[in-house]
Design a protein around this motif. Structure first.
Motif, PDB file in Angstrom:
ATOM      1  N   ALA A  68       0.825  -1.207   0.000  1.00  0.00           N
ATOM      2  CA  ALA A  68       0.000   0.000   0.000  1.00  0.00           C
ATOM      3  C   ALA A  68       0.860   1.258   0.000  1.00  0.00           C
ATOM      4  N   ASN A  69       1.898   1.291   0.820  1.00  0.00           N
ATOM      5  CA  ASN A  69       2.791   2.460   0.862  1.00  0.00           C
ATOM      6  C   ASN A  69       3.508   2.642  -0.472  1.00  0.00           C
ATOM      7  N   TYR A  70       3.968   1.533  -1.057  1.00  0.00           N
ATOM      8  CA  TYR A  70       4.662   1.587  -2.341  1.00  0.00           C
ATOM      9  C   TYR A  70       3.723   2.155  -3.406  1.00  0.00           C
ATOM     10  N   ALA A  71       2.480   1.646  -3.452  1.00  0.00           N
ATOM     11  CA  ALA A  71       1.526   2.080  -4.473  1.00  0.00           C
ATOM     12  C   ALA A  71       1.201   3.567  -4.325  1.00  0.00           C
ATOM     13  N   LYS A  72       0.964   4.017  -3.113  1.00  0.00           N
ATOM     14  CA  LYS A  72       0.655   5.437  -2.898  1.00  0.00           C
ATOM     15  C   LYS A  72       1.814   6.321  -3.328  1.00  0.00           C
ATOM     16  N   SER A  73       3.014   5.933  -2.962  1.00  0.00           N
ATOM     17  CA  SER A  73       4.200   6.703  -3.328  1.00  0.00           C
ATOM     18  C   SER A  73       4.394   6.724  -4.847  1.00  0.00           C
ATOM     19  N   TYR A  74       4.222   5.578  -5.476  1.00  0.00           N
ATOM     20  CA  TYR A  74       4.399   5.473  -6.926  1.00  0.00           C
ATOM     21  C   TYR A  74       3.388   6.345  -7.663  1.00  0.00           C
TER      22      TYR A  74
END
Length: 92
Positions: free
Chosen positions: A17-23
């Motif tokens: 989830a953190n990776y997707a939001k950042s991306y």
């Protein structure tokens, strides 16, 4: 979340989830898709879940997880429930 997502080169993605939001913040033009599929092979099933970040006109950045050798219907349903939960975490 039990699933270990990886980039296509094998690099682990520890917090999906953190990776997707950042991306998505870094690439606002990207569209996000999540898909799950399965295949029966020799009496067991292989389940795959893919998170795809589509760059219009440039290609796709994929993250994926795969779970193999689920032999009982109960474990298969449990796995699919976990993947649904993982997809809901991406509701940005």
């Amino acid at each position: 979340m039990d699933a270990q997502y990886r980039k296509l080169n094998g690099t682990p993605v520890p917090h999906l989830a953190n990776y997707a939001k950042s991306y998505l913040r870094a690439h606002p033009e990207v569209s996000l898709s999540v898909g799950t599929d399965s295949q029966n092979i020799g009496g067991s099933s292989v389940y795959a879940t893919v998170v795809a970040f589509r760059h219009p006109g440039k290609g796709v950045h994929y993250l994926l997880t795969k779970k193999e050798n689920l032999s009982s219907q109960t474990s298969s349903l449990d796995y699919l429930k976990k993947q649904k939960t993982a997809s809901m975490l991406l509701n940005i």
